[in-house]
Write an enzyme that holds these catalytic residues in place. Structure first.
Site, PDB file in Angstrom:
ATOM      1  N   ASP A  17       6.091   7.926  53.380  1.00  0.00           N
ATOM      2  CA  ASP A  17       6.585   8.957  53.935  1.00  0.00           C
ATOM      3  C   ASP A  17       8.055   8.717  53.795  1.00  0.00           C
ATOM      4  O   ASP A  17       8.613   7.616  53.335  1.00  0.00           O
ATOM      5  CB  ASP A  17       6.252   9.111  55.378  1.00  0.00           C
ATOM      6  CG  ASP A  17       5.141  10.077  55.451  1.00  0.00           C
ATOM      7  OD1 ASP A  17       4.645  10.633  54.693  1.00  0.00           O
ATOM      8  OD2 ASP A  17       4.598  10.029  56.672  1.00  0.00           O
ATOM      9  N   LYS A  34       9.056  14.370  53.221  1.00  0.00           N
ATOM     10  CA  LYS A  34      10.013  15.244  53.034  1.00  0.00           C
ATOM     11  C   LYS A  34      11.306  14.781  53.453  1.00  0.00           C
ATOM     12  O   LYS A  34      11.541  13.865  54.229  1.00  0.00           O
ATOM     13  CB  LYS A  34       9.557  16.267  54.330  1.00  0.00           C
ATOM     14  CG  LYS A  34       8.569  17.134  54.087  1.00  0.00           C
ATOM     15  CD  LYS A  34       8.095  18.139  55.351  1.00  0.00           C
ATOM     16  CE  LYS A  34       6.847  18.938  54.985  1.00  0.00           C
ATOM     17  NZ  LYS A  34       6.776  19.621  56.044  1.00  0.00           N
ATOM     18  N   MET A  53       9.484  16.313  66.574  1.00  0.00           N
ATOM     19  CA  MET A  53      10.102  17.126  65.824  1.00  0.00           C
ATOM     20  C   MET A  53      10.636  18.248  66.335  1.00  0.00           C
ATOM     21  O   MET A  53      10.378  19.318  65.970  1.00  0.00           O
ATOM     22  CB  MET A  53       9.134  17.272  64.632  1.00  0.00           C
ATOM     23  CG  MET A  53       8.626  16.189  63.657  1.00  0.00           C
ATOM     24  SD  MET A  53       7.288  16.485  62.892  1.00  0.00           S
ATOM     25  CE  MET A  53       5.882  16.558  63.827  1.00  0.00           C
TER      26      MET A  53
END
Length: 268
Positions: A48, A70, A185
């Protein structure tokens, strides 16, 4: 009775096997010993976008390292492609590691990857990691539970796969439950979350802490309230990843000086 353990043993992945490993919250010192040992034996590592990239230096020389996380401004690698690469690597006889931030099974889609590996007949193991849900508050001096203050904790994600507030989460019910809310998040949806919690009965004076890049040298902590957190966070322009702690414990900040509504950089 199932006596099989899904936890990775001490030796590291075998050829044709996939290990789902938690990299922890950022500080490489919080990586588990088993995870560090496994990284030294990998042939292929899919990782990640980790806040603490020093972990990648533990991967053995010669291993293939592929970034699949991401990053702002870059097209994300789809979960289907990640699953396919894990399966292909294992079928090629490689020792494969999927290195994920925090813990693989806490808002990390590790369950989806394990399910895909099961369906493909690929053996896998998991190495739990220190989740940001506990590490970030600890690094900010915030106990998630505290006698006489909070006796329950709710872990919740702040956005779904499309970046929207999760429709399956009833924030107004969470407001009435009380205790501490640790939202992963959640920075991009903090305004909606605050409005939902206020509508559910939480007081505007409820303490809120936003912990950005927790456990890294760039850690910042914003202390604010539910009524002003949206504006304060916008003004502070905090980096991500960030964890939002909502509840009375967020006002404690034990062991460190603090100033309300001012981000605090912490040297580790």
């Amino acid at each position: 009775m199932n006596k099989h353990s899904a936890l990775g043993p001490a030796h590291g992945p075998l050829p044709g096997e996939v290990w789902l490993i938690g990299a922890g919250p950022g500080d490489p010192g919080l990586l588990t010993l088993r995870a560090a040992e496994a990284l030294k034996r990998a042939d292929l590592v899919l990782h990640d976008a980790l806040p603490g990239r020093a972990v990648l230096r533990l991967i053995r020389p010669g291993a293939e390292i592929v970034a699949v996380g991401k990053r702002k401004g870059a097209a994300p690698v789809s979960q289907a492609r990640i699953n396919a690469r894990l399966v292909a690597g294992a079928r090629a006889g490689l020792r494969v590691i999927r290195l994920k931030g925090g813990d693989p099974f806490v808002f990390g889609r590790g369950g989806e990857e394990a399910q895909a590996l099961d369906e493909a007949g690929i053996p896998w193991k998991v190495v739990p990691g220190v989740t940001a849900g506990t590490a970030a508050p600890a690094a900010a001096g915030i106990p998630l539970t505290h006698r006489g203050v909070a006796s329950a904790v709710t872990f919740v994600t702040g956005h779904d796969e499309g970046g929207n507030l999760p429709g399956a989460v009833d924030w107004q019910v969470l407001a009435r439950l009380g205790g501490t809310i640790a939202a992963f998040m959640a920075l991009s949806r903090l305004d909606e979350i605050a409005l939902q919690l206020l509508a559910g009965g939480r007081s505007p004076a409820t303490p809120v802490a936003v912990i950005a890049q927790a456990t890294t040298p760039d850690q910042q902590v914003l202390h604010t309230t539910l009524g002003t957190c949206t504006l304060d966070a916008r003004r502070a322009n905090l980096p991500t990843p960030a964890l939002v702690v909502i509840g009375e414990v967020a006002s404690l900040a034990l062991g460190a000086p603090r100033a309300a509504a001012v981000p605090r950089r912490v040297a580790l």
